[in-house]
Design a protein around this motif. Structure first.
Motif, PDB file in Angstrom:
ATOM      1  N   PRO A  16       0.854  -1.188   0.000  1.00 23.00           N
ATOM      2  CA  PRO A  16       0.000   0.000   0.000  1.00 23.00           C
ATOM      3  C   PRO A  16       0.892   1.240   0.000  1.00 23.00           C
ATOM      4  O   PRO A  16       2.077   1.156   0.343  1.00 23.00           O
ATOM      5  N   LEU A  17       0.344   2.362  -0.397  1.00 27.17           N
ATOM      6  CA  LEU A  17       1.071   3.619  -0.255  1.00 27.17           C
ATOM      7  C   LEU A  17       0.672   4.142   1.131  1.00 27.17           C
ATOM      8  O   LEU A  17      -0.499   4.411   1.387  1.00 27.17           O
ATOM      9  N   TYR A  19       0.041   6.109   4.602  1.00 23.35           N
ATOM     10  CA  TYR A  19      -0.266   7.458   5.081  1.00 23.35           C
ATOM     11  C   TYR A  19       0.934   7.968   5.871  1.00 23.35           C
ATOM     12  O   TYR A  19       1.565   7.212   6.614  1.00 23.35           O
ATOM     13  N   HIS A  25       5.147   2.262  11.661  1.00 20.21           N
ATOM     14  CA  HIS A  25       5.209   1.302  12.772  1.00 20.21           C
ATOM     15  C   HIS A  25       5.325  -0.099  12.190  1.00 20.21           C
ATOM     16  O   HIS A  25       5.348  -0.269  10.967  1.00 20.21           O
ATOM     17  N   ASP A  56       1.137   7.950   0.712  1.00 19.35           N
ATOM     18  CA  ASP A  56      -0.161   8.524   0.358  1.00 19.35           C
ATOM     19  C   ASP A  56      -0.267   9.787   1.204  1.00 19.35           C
ATOM     20  O   ASP A  56      -0.383   9.711   2.426  1.00 19.35           O
ATOM     21  N   TRP A 233      -8.603   8.620  -1.741  1.00 18.59           N
ATOM     22  CA  TRP A 233      -8.448   7.251  -2.243  1.00 18.59           C
ATOM     23  C   TRP A 233      -8.431   7.180  -3.776  1.00 18.59           C
ATOM     24  O   TRP A 233      -7.757   6.335  -4.363  1.00 18.59           O
ATOM     25  N   TYR A 240      -0.179   3.839  -7.856  1.00 17.51           N
ATOM     26  CA  TYR A 240       0.424   2.607  -8.387  1.00 17.51           C
ATOM     27  C   TYR A 240       0.765   2.784  -9.867  1.00 17.51           C
ATOM     28  O   TYR A 240       1.758   2.249 -10.348  1.00 17.51           O
ATOM     29  N   GLY A 269      -3.400  -4.807   3.660  1.00 16.12           N
ATOM     30  CA  GLY A 269      -4.020  -5.298   4.881  1.00 16.12           C
ATOM     31  C   GLY A 269      -5.523  -5.425   4.669  1.00 16.12           C
ATOM     32  O   GLY A 269      -6.089  -4.817   3.750  1.00 16.12           O
ATOM     33  N   ASP A 271      -8.033  -4.249   6.078  1.00 12.98           N
ATOM     34  CA  ASP A 271      -8.905  -3.076   6.232  1.00 12.98           C
ATOM     35  C   ASP A 271      -9.077  -2.280   4.945  1.00 12.98           C
ATOM     36  O   ASP A 271      -9.998  -1.478   4.843  1.00 12.98           O
ATOM     37  N   ILE A 272      -8.205  -2.499   3.977  1.00 16.26           N
ATOM     38  CA  ILE A 272      -8.344  -1.715   2.748  1.00 16.26           C
ATOM     39  C   ILE A 272      -8.663  -2.601   1.543  1.00 16.26           C
ATOM     40  O   ILE A 272      -8.385  -2.266   0.398  1.00 16.26           O
ATOM     41  N   HIS A 298      -3.781  -9.339   3.884  1.00 21.09           N
ATOM     42  CA  HIS A 298      -3.262 -10.039   5.063  1.00 21.09           C
ATOM     43  C   HIS A 298      -3.963  -9.564   6.325  1.00 21.09           C
ATOM     44  O   HIS A 298      -4.759  -8.619   6.302  1.00 21.09           O
ATOM     45  N   LEU A 301      -1.485  -7.168  12.694  1.00 18.04           N
ATOM     46  CA  LEU A 301      -0.621  -7.486  13.821  1.00 18.04           C
ATOM     47  C   LEU A 301      -1.275  -6.838  15.034  1.00 18.04           C
ATOM     48  O   LEU A 301      -1.646  -5.659  14.985  1.00 18.04           O
ATOM     49  N   MET A 308      -2.521  -3.042  16.165  1.00 13.20           N
ATOM     50  CA  MET A 308      -1.453  -2.089  16.445  1.00 13.20           C
ATOM     51  C   MET A 308      -1.599  -0.944  15.465  1.00 13.20           C
ATOM     52  O   MET A 308      -1.811  -1.169  14.273  1.00 13.20           O
TER      53      MET A 308
END
Ligand code: MSP
Length: 533
Positions: A16-17, A19, A25, A56, A233, A240, A269, A271-272, A298, A301, A308
């Motif tokens: 992902p790009l 933020y 992290h 992003d 978005w 890309y 991930g 969530d997107i 995926h 974590l 996290m």
């Protein structure tokens, strides 16, 4: 015409790009580590690889983070971006392109793409009412919200009510086309659980979504109406495409799509997922572009069971972790211990135990004790063995003959934990083999040929294990190879491809007595468990 170029096999993948509302992290590092492993594996296969990562930088979330610090957004982004670049360096990530959405070339690509979609009649003005999570940069359904109107992902953040004129993208028009595409491309969304999620979401009926914001300055103006700013978005996904441009190419879609399109793999991930598996393909269909091959979502974590993240403030500092334990350790732990696709918790004691067990004890000691025995019993030379002298039912050869293919399939399926487990099974069998065969007593009995066969088989197993793990632990694999007499640096893309292609090095039996063994040295130092008083 350049025939070589025409025939080249390419593999393009993206992270992902990220933020830039804060420094990276370990969650952001996770996808990038996985992407780097895939890229390294693909390079060993002889493919021309383009690994795209980046940042992003537009939108409300960044605008607010900058304002909190009293900075202009661009200045703020410019200060955060280097922390991503230096993290990729310490994690030994070999990316090919770093795409920043504030790059002026990206603006040109976004404008051209927008006009294609506009000319196709897929953009119109309408009224947007709904609950907005600034941290997700996404509207939420009321039923998804937690008590106190909090976002289900950013659980400490309240969503905000919006009622404004926006430009909309006609997503609903693509419902059937998308469903047909998912049917005819069953591998497009992975793993299967995520695919099911998307199919069920789409089957409930797709709503058009707004692609502009008012009262937001930080972003590209909507090309047909400068009072509106393009939704972050819409702009970000196109990052890309911009990344595909050769550095000196003029920024237009034709140039961007020429060599590398379509993208083979988007790693993201969970969530997107909706953005990548629903919105993105619909946008591409509208603009008349072919679709990516595969989107893999995926898991998260977690720390103490909670995602996290920057918003919850329960992050793990990846730089500190690498400083304490080294990049190979961090890469190995996350890929071996967490099934890619599922959530996984981080725990430092577990981290240390896994590394000690697998890398220090099983792999490291195996190499060390075998090299020392070779020194003692074989004058420090790789035993000269005719391959046929080792029967196919030798337990190590039996595993080794098919291991390369098994591990290859696991990498292709992004089942990194299975790649590691399969390799470890050979390493563990090797330790057992030495104990069972007891070359020290064979030596005492004067059975030199048997001693040599045992030691050769084990050394070759360590070599094969090191090679197959090299996309994950390139430094350790390189050290092992050097001790086995090769001058191969797995971080040198050109060299490892030419000198150690998968087609030969992933097979059993290539260690030869022409190799000059190096001095036995521990390849992984045991980590002491920190005191917990
Ligand atoms: N900017 C968007 C992506 C745009 S792509 C064109 C974005 N950025 S993000 O920085 O918030 O998240 C980037 C990725 O990091 C997402 O794939 C997200 O799932 C992942 N992670 C963020 N926290 C995570 C964990 N705790 N664990 C694993 N991955 C996590 O979304």
């Amino acid at each position: 015409m350049n025939l070589v170029d025409k025939a080249e096999k390419t593999f393009v993948l993206t992270t992902p790009l990220y933020y830039v509302n804060d420094i990276p992290h370990i969650g952001s590092a996770y996808t990038t580590i996985a992407a780097d492993v895939v890229a390294r594996f693909q390079r060993l296969q002889g493919n021309k690889v383009l690994l795209i990562t980046g940042t992003d930088e537009h939108g409300q979330k960044i605008e607010r983070s900058a304002a909190t610090l009293g900075k202009a957004p661009q200045e703020f982004c410019d200060q955060i971006v280097p922390s991503f670049i230096s993290l990729w360096e310490v994690l030994n990530i070999q990316y090919d392109r770093f795409s920043r959405t504030t790059d002026p070339r990206h603006h040109a690509i976004v404008q051209e793409f927008f006009s294609r979609v506009w000319e196709n009649g897929d953009i119109y003005q309408g009224q947007q009412k709904g609950w907005y999570c600034v941290s997700c940069e996404e509207f939420k359904e009321e039923r998804e919200l937690l008590d106190g109107k909090r976002c289900p992902i950013h659980t400490t953040k309240e969503v905000e009510w919006r009622d404004e004129q926006n430009y909309f993208f006609r997503l609903s028009k693509y419902q059937t086309k998308l469903e047909e595409f998912y049917q005819s491309h069953p591998d497009f969304i992975q793993p299967a659980s995520r695919r099911n999620e998307v199919l069920s979401f789409v089957s409930q009926g797709l709503q058009d979504f707004s692609i502009s914001r008012v009262n937001l300055d930080w972003g590209f103006p909507v090309p047909v109406d400068s009072k509106h700013t393009l939704y972050v978005w819409f702009d970000a996904l196109l990052g890309y495409v911009t990344a595909l441009l050769e550095p000196d190419a003029e920024p237009n879609l034709t140039n961007a799509l020429e060599r590398w399109w379509p993208i083979n793999l988007h790693l993201i991930g969970k969530d997107i997922l909706r953005f990548h598996a629903v919105y993105w393909p619909a946008m591409l269909m509208s603009a008349g572009l072919s679709l990516p091959e595969r989107v893999f979502g995926h898991g998260f974590l977690t720390k103490d069971g909670q995602k996290m993240g920057k918003t919850l403030g329960n992050t793990l500092d990846p730089v500190g972790l690498v400083k304490r334990y080294g990049s190979d350790s961090v890469r190995y732990y996350f890929l071996k211990e967490i099934e890619f696709g599922k959530d996984g918790d981080f725990n430092e004691i577990r981290f240390i135990n896994v590394l000690n067990a697998d890398l220090a004890n099983d792999l490291g000691n195996l190499l060390n004790r075998t090299l020392n025995m070779v020194k003692k019993y074989c004058a420090g030379n790789v035993p000269s063995i005719v391959q046929e002298a080792i029967p196919a039912n030798n337990p190590l050869k039996a595993i080794g003959l098919t291991l390369g293919e098994r591990v290859k399939q696991a990498y292709e399926a992004l089942a990194f934990n299975q790649s590691c487990e399969a390799v470890l099974s050979l390493v563990q069998a090797s330790n057992k083999f030495i104990d069972d065969q007891a070359p020290w007593s064979l030596y005492k009995q004067g059975k030199q040929e048997e001693v040599e066969a045992v030691l050769y088989t084990v050394l070759e197993s360590v070599r094969l294990a090191a090679y197959l793990l090299s996309p994950i632990i390139p430094n350790i694999s390189g050290d092992i190879y050097q001790q086995l007499g090769w001058k191969i640096d797995f971080n040198d893309q050109k060299e490892s491809l030419i000198v150690a292609p998968f087609a030969t090095h992933a097979t059993w039996g290539i260690l030869s007595n022409q190799q000059q063994l190096g001095t036995p040295q521990p390849i992984f130092k045991r980590i002491e468990t920190p005191k917990t008083d």
